[in-house]
Motif scaffolding. Structure first.
Motif, PDB file in Angstrom:
ATOM      1  N   LEU A 215      23.206   9.235 -31.112  1.00 46.56           N
ATOM      2  CA  LEU A 215      23.649   8.194 -30.212  1.00 46.56           C
ATOM      3  C   LEU A 215      24.955   8.176 -30.025  1.00 46.56           C
ATOM      4  N   ALA A 216      25.802   8.602 -30.843  1.00 50.34           N
ATOM      5  CA  ALA A 216      27.360   8.566 -30.610  1.00 50.34           C
ATOM      6  C   ALA A 216      27.433   9.609 -29.764  1.00 50.34           C
ATOM      7  N   LYS A 217      26.847  10.404 -29.642  1.00 54.42           N
ATOM      8  CA  LYS A 217      27.008  11.831 -28.474  1.00 54.42           C
ATOM      9  C   LYS A 217      26.454  11.239 -27.148  1.00 54.42           C
ATOM     10  N   LEU A 218      25.124  10.833 -27.194  1.00 52.19           N
ATOM     11  CA  LEU A 218      24.607  10.630 -25.883  1.00 52.19           C
ATOM     12  C   LEU A 218      24.457   9.280 -25.502  1.00 52.19           C
ATOM     13  N   GLY A 219      24.979   8.192 -26.255  1.00 54.21           N
ATOM     14  CA  GLY A 219      25.117   6.742 -26.032  1.00 54.21           C
ATOM     15  C   GLY A 219      23.553   6.123 -25.777  1.00 54.21           C
ATOM     16  N   GLU A 220      23.742   4.950 -26.101  1.00 55.61           N
ATOM     17  CA  GLU A 220      22.510   4.151 -26.099  1.00 55.61           C
ATOM     18  C   GLU A 220      22.241   3.725 -24.738  1.00 55.61           C
ATOM     19  N   GLY A 221      23.095   3.385 -23.908  1.00 56.36           N
ATOM     20  CA  GLY A 221      22.782   2.700 -22.543  1.00 56.36           C
ATOM     21  C   GLY A 221      21.567   3.216 -21.833  1.00 56.36           C
ATOM     22  N   ASP A 222      21.672   4.552 -21.402  1.00 60.16           N
ATOM     23  CA  ASP A 222      20.466   5.189 -20.747  1.00 60.16           C
ATOM     24  C   ASP A 222      20.020   6.591 -21.444  1.00 60.16           C
ATOM     25  N   LEU A 223      19.497   5.981 -22.745  1.00 58.17           N
ATOM     26  CA  LEU A 223      19.348   7.350 -23.519  1.00 58.17           C
ATOM     27  C   LEU A 223      18.484   8.412 -22.941  1.00 58.17           C
ATOM     28  N   GLU A 224      17.472   7.792 -22.222  1.00 59.40           N
ATOM     29  CA  GLU A 224      16.364   8.596 -21.756  1.00 59.40           C
ATOM     30  C   GLU A 224      16.790   9.686 -20.746  1.00 59.40           C
ATOM     31  N   SER A 225      17.780   9.104 -19.788  1.00 58.88           N
ATOM     32  CA  SER A 225      18.416  10.213 -18.941  1.00 58.88           C
ATOM     33  C   SER A 225      19.077  11.171 -19.512  1.00 58.88           C
ATOM     34  N   SER A 226      19.929  10.837 -20.637  1.00 61.42           N
ATOM     35  CA  SER A 226      20.756  11.906 -21.204  1.00 61.42           C
ATOM     36  C   SER A 226      19.942  12.870 -21.925  1.00 61.42           C
TER      37      SER A 226
END
Length: 455
Positions: A215-226
């Protein structure tokens, strides 16, 4: 004294230690100067020292006008990013870079991390910090006594970047400096283009060192896109994995991830990231994780071979013999066990902390003996000396003895660590310790064995 003299002469109004740059530049001085002073005060309260303290009026003035102090989190990693960023804005050199009024600051403090200001600032922070995660350790001195361990990690990373994936298993007791080693290694990566993930487990906190790293790397905002790019080879895993990581219900008509399927999803993610650029994944304090967490770490370690991946796992020597044996069978795994520092290394650390060879040599033997070479214990004893005002900091940053130091007190934080260790011992181990302790720091193991057999 300088502030009082200047104020009396009508040349300066205010305390130099908290004065805004415009107060030295004969510019317009308004409420922004008070906000700047608040920033200095908050920085001082959070870190223990005024960031503009210098020797003499001219040096203090130059610091206020020209020098940007370190952010609070650079001094104390345990401080919140929110507070650190707010104080940095309060300390902006230009009035226009600070909050517009005290009421705005009050609102920000009330709303905290739910404020729109923090939403924008957090994104800026993520972009500024970039790919190197911040390890929660204090950086009071540079790393001492770990040259060989650091060289091992550096060599492992070089192999990983060349496509020879491997795992480094870092073992050591509490306070020995595992996180300091990892932090120094990460900060030494420089500008290398790589994916870097960092997470740690904590006792009884529910935090997941694996989940938090992703989560720290990809972020939680638009996780599926990441998740889509690294999981391009397994697109059906995107939704379920995003739901699992954010602790949301699994998408309709899609199963929740568990067991081998979860392991496979995380392996796909790891390898997918490594296809984009070399991947360094650090998982700290594995001993605090659940059995399933250690099983996942083992699956990841098995999957790094022939990929541009370095997996770094840190743990205390508390894993079961079975778990240690499973990791030990991996051909691409290296172990390093952090030893305690020798007396000379403790003295070198103290020279770094005190900026005084004389004080380090004077106290080094006593601190080395009481700390038994455990770095955390050394730092806590230094803190005890400072808080007890046994030593005083000079304007040049060096420390001197302000009271006669007959002995080094063992701080409560050190006692707590030792007591926790004692509580974790098996009855048979405690019996050995109790008998050995009768003889003192050194004891005859044959005599201990005879006593235990007799009892």
């Amino acid at each position: 004294e300088a502030s009082q003299a200047l104020t009396q002469d009508g040349h300066f109004a205010g305390s130099i230690a908290y004065a805004a740059p415009e107060q030295f530049q004969r510019g317009d001085v308004g409420p922004g100067a008070d906000l700047y002073a608040l920033g200095v005060l908050l920085h001082e309260l959070a870190t223990g020292s005024n960031p503009f303290r210098r020797d003499g009026f001219a040096a203090v003035m130059r610091a206020h006008v020209e020098e940007t102090p370190p952010r609070i989190t650079e001094v104390d990693p345990d401080a919140s990013d929110f507070l650190s960023e707010l104080v940095a804005e309060l300390l902006a050199k230009e009035v226009g870079g600070r909050p517009t009024s005290a009421s705005v600051v009050a609102t920000l403090l009330r709303d905290g991390e739910t404020s729109s200001w923090w939403g924008e600032r957090e994104a800026e922070l993520r972009a500024r910090v970039g790919r190197i995660p911040r390890v929660p350790v204090r950086r009071e001195t540079k790393l001492h006594g770990r040259d060989e361990d650091l060289a091992l990690l550096t060599a492992a990373w070089k192999r990983a970047r060349g496509g020879q994936g491997n795992t480094v298993f870092v073992e050591g007791e509490a306070g020995i400096g595992k996180s300091r080693l990892v932090d120094t290694f990460l900060q030494g990566l420089g500008q290398q283009d790589a994916h870097v993930l960092y997470g740690s487990f904590a006792p009884a906190s529910g935090a997941s060192g694996i989940q938090d790293a992703i989560l720290a790397k990809l972020g939680e905002g638009d996780l599926e896109s990441s998740l889509h790019p690294p999981l391009a080879d397994a697109p059906t895993l995107v939704g379920p994995l995003a739901a699992l990581l954010t602790q949301q219900p699994a998408p309709k008509d899609e199963p929740s991830l568990q067991g081998d399927v979860l392991h496979a999803a995380l392996v796909h993610l790891m390898r997918g990231l490594a296809k984009e650029k070399p991947l360094l994944w650090v998982i700290e304090d594995l001993h605090f994780g659940a059995e399933e967490d250690r099983s996942i770490a083992l699956s990841l370690a098995r999957a790094v071979e022939r990929h541009a991946i370095l997996l770094v796992l840190t743990t205390r020597p508390e894993l079961s013999e079975q778990e240690r044996a499973l990791f030990g069978r991996l051909e691409n795994l290296q172990r390093t066990s952090l030893r305690r520092l020798g007396a000379r290394e403790v003295i070198e650390l103290l020279q770094d902390a005190f900026r005084s060879e004389r004080l380090a040599e004077k106290l080094g033997g006593k601190i080395a003996l009481k700390s038994d070479g455990v770095p955390f214990f050394v730092f806590e004893m230094i803190r005890g000396l400072r808080e007890g005002q046994f030593i005083t900091e000079l304007p040049d940053g060096s420390w001197v003895e302000s009271q006669v130091i007959e002995d080094i007190e063992v701080p409560d934080t050190v006692r707590d660590v030792i007591e926790a260790r004692l509580r974790g011992l098996l009855d048979s181990e405690r019996a050995i310790l109790d008998v050995g302790a009768v003889q003192g720091f050194e004891f005859d193991p044959d005599l201990v064995a005879r006593v235990l057999r007799r009892n």
